[in-house]
Design a protein around this motif. Structure first.
Motif, PDB file in Angstrom:
ATOM      1  N   THR A 161       0.848  -1.195   0.000  1.00 56.18           N
ATOM      2  CA  THR A 161       0.000   0.000   0.000  1.00 56.18           C
ATOM      3  C   THR A 161       0.880   1.240   0.000  1.00 56.18           C
ATOM      4  O   THR A 161       1.710   1.419   0.895  1.00 56.18           O
ATOM      5  CB  THR A 161      -0.926   0.018   1.231  1.00 56.18           C
ATOM      6  OG1 THR A 161      -1.739  -1.151   1.231  1.00 56.18           O
ATOM      7  CG2 THR A 161      -1.819   1.256   1.200  1.00 56.18           C
ATOM      8  N   PHE A 162       0.708   2.076  -1.001  1.00 56.51           N
ATOM      9  CA  PHE A 162       1.425   3.355  -1.074  1.00 56.51           C
ATOM     10  C   PHE A 162       0.569   4.411  -0.376  1.00 56.51           C
ATOM     11  O   PHE A 162      -0.512   4.770  -0.860  1.00 56.51           O
ATOM     12  CB  PHE A 162       1.672   3.749  -2.525  1.00 56.51           C
ATOM     13  CG  PHE A 162       2.511   2.764  -3.291  1.00 56.51           C
ATOM     14  CD1 PHE A 162       3.893   2.864  -3.285  1.00 56.51           C
ATOM     15  CD2 PHE A 162       1.923   1.736  -4.010  1.00 56.51           C
ATOM     16  CE1 PHE A 162       4.678   1.968  -3.991  1.00 56.51           C
ATOM     17  CE2 PHE A 162       2.685   0.833  -4.724  1.00 56.51           C
ATOM     18  CZ  PHE A 162       4.072   0.941  -4.708  1.00 56.51           C
ATOM     19  N   THR A 163       1.017   4.901   0.757  1.00 60.75           N
ATOM     20  CA  THR A 163       0.249   5.881   1.524  1.00 60.75           C
ATOM     21  C   THR A 163       1.153   6.584   2.519  1.00 60.75           C
ATOM     22  O   THR A 163       2.186   6.035   2.928  1.00 60.75           O
ATOM     23  CB  THR A 163      -0.911   5.199   2.274  1.00 60.75           C
ATOM     24  OG1 THR A 163      -1.709   6.190   2.939  1.00 60.75           O
ATOM     25  CG2 THR A 163      -0.398   4.207   3.309  1.00 60.75           C
ATOM     26  N   LYS A 164       0.781   7.795   2.918  1.00 60.31           N
ATOM     27  CA  LYS A 164       1.454   8.506   3.988  1.00 60.31           C
ATOM     28  C   LYS A 164       0.693   8.405   5.305  1.00 60.31           C
ATOM     29  O   LYS A 164       1.130   8.972   6.315  1.00 60.31           O
ATOM     30  CB  LYS A 164       1.634   9.983   3.600  1.00 60.31           C
ATOM     31  CG  LYS A 164       2.601  10.190   2.435  1.00 60.31           C
ATOM     32  CD  LYS A 164       2.820  11.666   2.151  1.00 60.31           C
ATOM     33  CE  LYS A 164       3.819  11.861   1.005  1.00 60.31           C
ATOM     34  NZ  LYS A 164       4.042  13.308   0.718  1.00 60.31           N
ATOM     35  N   TYR A 165      -0.421   7.683   5.295  1.00 56.61           N
ATOM     36  CA  TYR A 165      -1.195   7.505   6.523  1.00 56.61           C
ATOM     37  C   TYR A 165      -0.381   6.679   7.518  1.00 56.61           C
ATOM     38  O   TYR A 165       0.194   5.648   7.169  1.00 56.61           O
ATOM     39  CB  TYR A 165      -2.514   6.812   6.210  1.00 56.61           C
ATOM     40  CG  TYR A 165      -3.349   6.509   7.430  1.00 56.61           C
ATOM     41  CD1 TYR A 165      -3.763   7.531   8.278  1.00 56.61           C
ATOM     42  CD2 TYR A 165      -3.707   5.193   7.752  1.00 56.61           C
ATOM     43  CE1 TYR A 165      -4.523   7.260   9.405  1.00 56.61           C
ATOM     44  CE2 TYR A 165      -4.470   4.920   8.860  1.00 56.61           C
ATOM     45  CZ  TYR A 165      -4.872   5.950   9.694  1.00 56.61           C
ATOM     46  OH  TYR A 165      -5.620   5.676  10.807  1.00 56.61           O
ATOM     47  N   SER A 166      -0.348   7.119   8.769  1.00 58.74           N
ATOM     48  CA  SER A 166       0.515   6.504   9.772  1.00 58.74           C
ATOM     49  C   SER A 166      -0.114   5.285  10.433  1.00 58.74           C
ATOM     50  O   SER A 166       0.566   4.579  11.188  1.00 58.74           O
ATOM     51  CB  SER A 166       0.877   7.528  10.856  1.00 58.74           C
ATOM     52  OG  SER A 166      -0.292   7.922  11.586  1.00 58.74           O
ATOM     53  N   GLY A 167      -1.403   5.021  10.186  1.00 56.40           N
ATOM     54  CA  GLY A 167      -2.056   3.884  10.811  1.00 56.40           C
ATOM     55  C   GLY A 167      -1.754   2.579  10.114  1.00 56.40           C
ATOM     56  O   GLY A 167      -0.924   2.493   9.201  1.00 56.40           O
ATOM     57  N   MET A 168      -2.448   1.510  10.538  1.00 53.42           N
ATOM     58  CA  MET A 168      -2.155   0.177  10.018  1.00 53.42           C
ATOM     59  C   MET A 168      -2.729  -0.056   8.629  1.00 53.42           C
ATOM     60  O   MET A 168      -2.196  -0.848   7.864  1.00 53.42           O
ATOM     61  CB  MET A 168      -2.688  -0.876  10.997  1.00 53.42           C
ATOM     62  CG  MET A 168      -1.936  -0.890  12.317  1.00 53.42           C
ATOM     63  SD  MET A 168      -2.501  -2.184  13.436  1.00 53.42           S
ATOM     64  CE  MET A 168      -4.050  -1.478  14.030  1.00 53.42           C
TER      65      MET A 168
END
Length: 435
Positions: free
Chosen positions: A393-400
């Motif tokens: 998963t390409f994301t900057k979200y810090s969650g799981m």
């Protein structure tokens, strides 16, 4: 589910299409293999609620009861009013207008599909909250109207070069969600309290003019670094909490009345993506095949909290705690640590809100058909394959996991991450045999 007089609904629909490629003025056009314009309009009815909402039902207390007289050893079972009656409740109607076209070009190698739509939910069925002084559960009501409108576009290319074949599919969609009516004088259906932690106020709501289930709270402007910064903000006439200290969150006085109150709360996030996208790639060469699928969402936010901070200061933290303020200049995002409950954390604010854009490689499958090696086999296919699901998963979200559908058990709420269990990465091997 509904009282007499509301038990029947009428939900018509219709569609019309015109295959332009069959007309004389396009029959000679070799570039256009197929072109169809279409439009549709229709309604669907929804009655999916708990039964007998129009009656003041009585419930029997099976897990609780009352003590009577001096006998405190025996708990007696009793009955109590279960819900407030709503005799006027009726069908929810979903009405949709759709205009689009289907097309194929270049010897059917390229296909283009386009849709513009407007979907209206009328007489939305929702369980609205009631004050505790009523002493009963709330009934379902026809809570208002909601609009969704946008467009969808799909592009597909399929071609063959000798024994090499390939396909590329791209799709994208834009959607705007808006509440256009709430069936009360306030124009708001309030959300629940105690969601991110005990002691917190509502963090989502349905309100006219806003996306349904939007996040509601305080805007922030960093962290107080020193006492001089606090005094300067007070001198400017802006609101500051009376117990503010260096290391505390700077809550924005949005209405400029000189104090920080509930009137300063605004929209701080939207859980609904503006855009969604998908990608599908297929390749084949002789007996080898490869397939890749991916999807993503963009322009939305998630409310994240992995800690019940109001219960005990000894509960586990995430590694974000290492970015906390612990002296002037150390952090302008995360406040200082405090023992027990504190407005830094109990006030719902945008320190809990994160952008949740993501692109996820959903599936990769590679296989080989061994039947090509045995021409005289009684098997027409001997395909061995391997698949990886949820590869990356390409994301900057810090969650799981940024794919959060949880809404604190409310059907109209989403994007609340309280430790939502992430999707696993799965590796599979398989064999297809065709006789």
């Amino acid at each position: 589910n509904f009282a007499r007089g509301n038990r029947w609904g009428y939900f018509p629909s219709g569609s019309v299409g015109w295959v332009l490629s069959n007309e004389e003025f396009l029959k000679g056009n070799e570039s256009i293999n197929f072109l169809k314009l279409r439009a549709s309009w229709g309604q669907n009815g929804n009655a999916s609620i708990d039964p007998f909402q129009y009656l003041a039902t009585i419930a029997i207390a099976t897990n609780s009861g009352y003590y009577f007289g001096n006998n405190m050893n025996t708990l007696l079972r009793g009955a109590y009013p279960d819900i407030l009656a709503n005799p006027n409740i009726t069908w929810e109607t979903s009405e949709q207008l759709n205009i689009g076209f289907d097309s194929r070009f270049i010897n059917n190698k390229l296909s283009v599909v386009f849709d513009w739509y407007k979907k209206s939910t009328i007489d939305w069925l929702v369980r609205a909250p009631v004050l505790a002084i009523y002493g009963t559960e709330p009934p379902f009501i026809n809570g208002g109207d909601i609009n969704n409108k946008g467009f969808e576009l799909g592009l597909n290319w399929n071609d063959t070069k000798g024994e090499f074949r390939y396909g590329i599919g791209i799709n994208g969609a834009y959607n705007k969600n808006e509440v256009v009516k709430i069936a009360n004088s306030e124009g708001i259906i309030h959300g629940d309290a105690h969601v991110l932690s005990q002691g917190t106020k509502e963090m989502y709501r349905a309100q006219v003019g806003y996306p349904i289930g939007y996040f509601y709270g305080y805007k922030t402007d960093g962290i107080f670094q020193n006492q001089e910064q606090i005094e300067a903000l007070i001198a400017s006439g802006k609101g500051v909490l009376s117990n503010a200290q260096p290391g505390d969150v700077i809550f924005v006085d949005t209405n400029n009345d000189g104090s920080i109150t509930d009137d300063d709360k605004v929209m701080i996030g939207n859980p609904h993506p503006d855009f969604t996208a998908g990608l599908n790639l297929t390749f084949g060469y002789k007996g080898i095949d490869l397939g890749i699928t991916a999807h993503g969402a963009f322009g939305h936010q998630i409310a994240k909290s992995y800690r019940s901070f109001a219960d005990s200061p000894l509960q586990n933290y995430t590694t974000d705690v290492f970015q906390r303020w612990h002296g002037e200049g150390t952090s302008n995002k995360y406040p200082r640590l405090t023992s027990g409950s504190h407005t830094n954390f109990q006030n719902i604010s945008d320190i809990y809100i994160e952008d949740a854009d993501f692109m996820k490689i959903q599936n990769i499958t590679i296989g080989y058909d061994f039947s090509r090696l045995w021409k005289n086999s009684y098997l027409s296919q001997i395909r061995l394959y391997a698949t990886v699901q949820n590869l990356y998963t390409f994301t900057k979200y810090s969650g799981m996991d940024p794919e959060i559908g949880y809404g604190f058990d409310q059907s109209w709420v989403s994007g609340i991450d309280l430790g939502f269990y992430p999707q696993p990465r799965t590796v599979m091997f398989g064999l297809n045999l065709k006789f």
